[in-house]
Scaffold this motif. Structure first.
Motif, PDB file in Angstrom:
ATOM      1  N   ALA A 178       0.826  -1.215   0.000  1.00 41.28           N
ATOM      2  CA  ALA A 178       0.000   0.000   0.000  1.00 41.28           C
ATOM      3  C   ALA A 178       0.859   1.264   0.000  1.00 41.28           C
ATOM      4  O   ALA A 178       0.341   2.361  -0.134  1.00 41.28           O
ATOM      5  CB  ALA A 178      -0.939   0.002   1.205  1.00 41.28           C
ATOM      6  N   GLY A 179       2.176   1.099   0.178  1.00 42.62           N
ATOM      7  CA  GLY A 179       3.084   2.234   0.108  1.00 42.62           C
ATOM      8  C   GLY A 179       3.339   2.956   1.415  1.00 42.62           C
ATOM      9  O   GLY A 179       3.887   4.055   1.421  1.00 42.62           O
ATOM     10  N   TYR A 180       2.975   2.332   2.534  1.00 43.36           N
ATOM     11  CA  TYR A 180       3.219   2.963   3.827  1.00 43.36           C
ATOM     12  C   TYR A 180       4.710   3.070   4.109  1.00 43.36           C
ATOM     13  O   TYR A 180       5.487   2.177   3.766  1.00 43.36           O
ATOM     14  CB  TYR A 180       2.574   2.167   4.963  1.00 43.36           C
ATOM     15  N   ARG A 181       5.124   4.129   4.748  1.00 39.47           N
ATOM     16  CA  ARG A 181       6.509   4.313   5.174  1.00 39.47           C
ATOM     17  C   ARG A 181       6.767   3.484   6.428  1.00 39.47           C
ATOM     18  O   ARG A 181       5.842   3.107   7.145  1.00 39.47           O
ATOM     19  CB  ARG A 181       6.801   5.778   5.452  1.00 39.47           C
ATOM     20  N   ALA A 183       6.907  -5.885  -3.567  1.00 36.54           N
ATOM     21  CA  ALA A 183       5.443  -5.902  -3.647  1.00 36.54           C
ATOM     22  C   ALA A 183       4.993  -6.534  -4.965  1.00 36.54           C
ATOM     23  O   ALA A 183       4.078  -7.356  -4.994  1.00 36.54           O
ATOM     24  CB  ALA A 183       4.882  -4.502  -3.488  1.00 36.54           C
ATOM     25  N   ALA A 184       5.641  -6.159  -6.058  1.00 42.31           N
ATOM     26  CA  ALA A 184       5.257  -6.682  -7.365  1.00 42.31           C
ATOM     27  C   ALA A 184       5.489  -8.186  -7.455  1.00 42.31           C
ATOM     28  O   ALA A 184       4.648  -8.925  -7.973  1.00 42.31           O
ATOM     29  CB  ALA A 184       6.025  -5.953  -8.461  1.00 42.31           C
ATOM     30  N   LEU A 185       6.635  -8.644  -6.965  1.00 44.25           N
ATOM     31  CA  LEU A 185       6.953 -10.069  -7.017  1.00 44.25           C
ATOM     32  C   LEU A 185       5.996 -10.902  -6.166  1.00 44.25           C
ATOM     33  O   LEU A 185       5.534 -11.959  -6.596  1.00 44.25           O
ATOM     34  CB  LEU A 185       8.393 -10.321  -6.580  1.00 44.25           C
ATOM     35  N   ARG A 225       2.995 -10.055  -5.224  1.00 45.15           N
ATOM     36  CA  ARG A 225       1.664  -9.962  -5.831  1.00 45.15           C
ATOM     37  C   ARG A 225       1.578 -10.924  -7.026  1.00 45.15           C
ATOM     38  O   ARG A 225       0.590 -11.665  -7.175  1.00 45.15           O
ATOM     39  CB  ARG A 225       1.342  -8.548  -6.260  1.00 45.15           C
ATOM     40  N   ALA A 226       2.603 -10.955  -7.861  1.00 47.31           N
ATOM     41  CA  ALA A 226       2.620 -11.830  -9.038  1.00 47.31           C
ATOM     42  C   ALA A 226       2.576 -13.310  -8.642  1.00 47.31           C
ATOM     43  O   ALA A 226       2.018 -14.132  -9.360  1.00 47.31           O
ATOM     44  CB  ALA A 226       3.858 -11.555  -9.881  1.00 47.31           C
ATOM     45  N   ARG A 227       3.149 -13.618  -7.503  1.00 46.33           N
ATOM     46  CA  ARG A 227       3.162 -15.010  -7.016  1.00 46.33           C
ATOM     47  C   ARG A 227       1.914 -15.367  -6.212  1.00 46.33           C
ATOM     48  O   ARG A 227       1.802 -16.463  -5.704  1.00 46.33           O
ATOM     49  CB  ARG A 227       4.416 -15.250  -6.176  1.00 46.33           C
ATOM     50  N   GLY A 228       1.001 -14.403  -6.085  1.00 45.71           N
ATOM     51  CA  GLY A 228      -0.260 -14.665  -5.392  1.00 45.71           C
ATOM     52  C   GLY A 228      -0.159 -14.676  -3.880  1.00 45.71           C
ATOM     53  O   GLY A 228      -1.042 -15.177  -3.203  1.00 45.71           O
ATOM     54  N   LEU A 229       0.926 -14.106  -3.342  1.00 47.54           N
ATOM     55  CA  LEU A 229       1.113 -14.106  -1.894  1.00 47.54           C
ATOM     56  C   LEU A 229       0.378 -12.941  -1.215  1.00 47.54           C
ATOM     57  O   LEU A 229       0.094 -13.008  -0.031  1.00 47.54           O
ATOM     58  CB  LEU A 229       2.609 -14.042  -1.551  1.00 47.54           C
ATOM     59  N   ILE A 230       0.105 -11.889  -1.985  1.00 50.00           N
ATOM     60  CA  ILE A 230      -0.712 -10.775  -1.484  1.00 50.00           C
ATOM     61  C   ILE A 230      -1.703 -10.408  -2.564  1.00 50.00           C
ATOM     62  O   ILE A 230      -1.493 -10.674  -3.745  1.00 50.00           O
ATOM     63  CB  ILE A 230       0.131  -9.525  -1.086  1.00 50.00           C
ATOM     64  N   ALA A 231      -2.799  -9.787  -2.137  1.00 53.88           N
ATOM     65  CA  ALA A 231      -3.846  -9.412  -3.103  1.00 53.88           C
ATOM     66  C   ALA A 231      -3.581  -8.071  -3.713  1.00 53.88           C
ATOM     67  O   ALA A 231      -2.897  -7.256  -3.256  1.00 53.88           O
ATOM     68  CB  ALA A 231      -5.191  -9.401  -2.408  1.00 53.88           C
ATOM     69  N   GLN A 271      15.042  -5.990  -4.998  1.00 58.71           N
ATOM     70  CA  GLN A 271      16.009  -4.940  -4.716  1.00 58.71           C
ATOM     71  C   GLN A 271      15.362  -3.687  -4.136  1.00 58.71           C
ATOM     72  O   GLN A 271      16.057  -2.792  -3.676  1.00 58.71           O
ATOM     73  CB  GLN A 271      16.759  -4.557  -6.002  1.00 58.71           C
ATOM     74  N   SER A 272      14.031  -3.613  -4.175  1.00 57.68           N
ATOM     75  CA  SER A 272      13.338  -2.426  -3.677  1.00 57.68           C
ATOM     76  C   SER A 272      11.977  -2.820  -3.106  1.00 57.68           C
ATOM     77  O   SER A 272      11.511  -3.950  -3.305  1.00 57.68           O
ATOM     78  CB  SER A 272      13.128  -1.415  -4.814  1.00 57.68           C
ATOM     79  N   ARG A 273      11.362  -1.859  -2.431  1.00 59.71           N
ATOM     80  CA  ARG A 273      10.025  -2.084  -1.877  1.00 59.71           C
ATOM     81  C   ARG A 273       9.026  -2.387  -2.995  1.00 59.71           C
ATOM     82  O   ARG A 273       8.213  -3.301  -2.884  1.00 59.71           O
ATOM     83  CB  ARG A 273       9.556  -0.856  -1.122  1.00 59.71           C
TER      84      ARG A 273
END
Length: 52
Positions: free
Chosen positions: A4-7, A42-44, A46-52, A36-38
């Motif tokens: 969600a982009g929270y700090r 998140a993208a990886l 999400r792509a693997r179905g670990l988060i919605a 290598q980054s936040r």
């Protein structure tokens, strides 16, 4: 919260944890999918179905 982009400080406040604890957990979150980054973590996950 990461996706969600929270700090780190906001995540720590919401979880009632220290900012250093959050940073430690985030390092591990980055390492698991080889990110290598936040945004990449998140993208990886999400792509693997670990988060919605």
């Amino acid at each position: 919260m990461l996706s969600a982009g929270y700090r780190d400080r906001v995540i720590a406040q919401k979880l009632f944890a220290s900012e250093l604890t959050v940073k430690s957990h985030l390092r591990r979150i980055h390492a698991k999918p080889g990110a290598q980054s936040r945004a990449e973590a998140a993208a990886l996950t999400r792509a693997r179905g670990l988060i919605a």
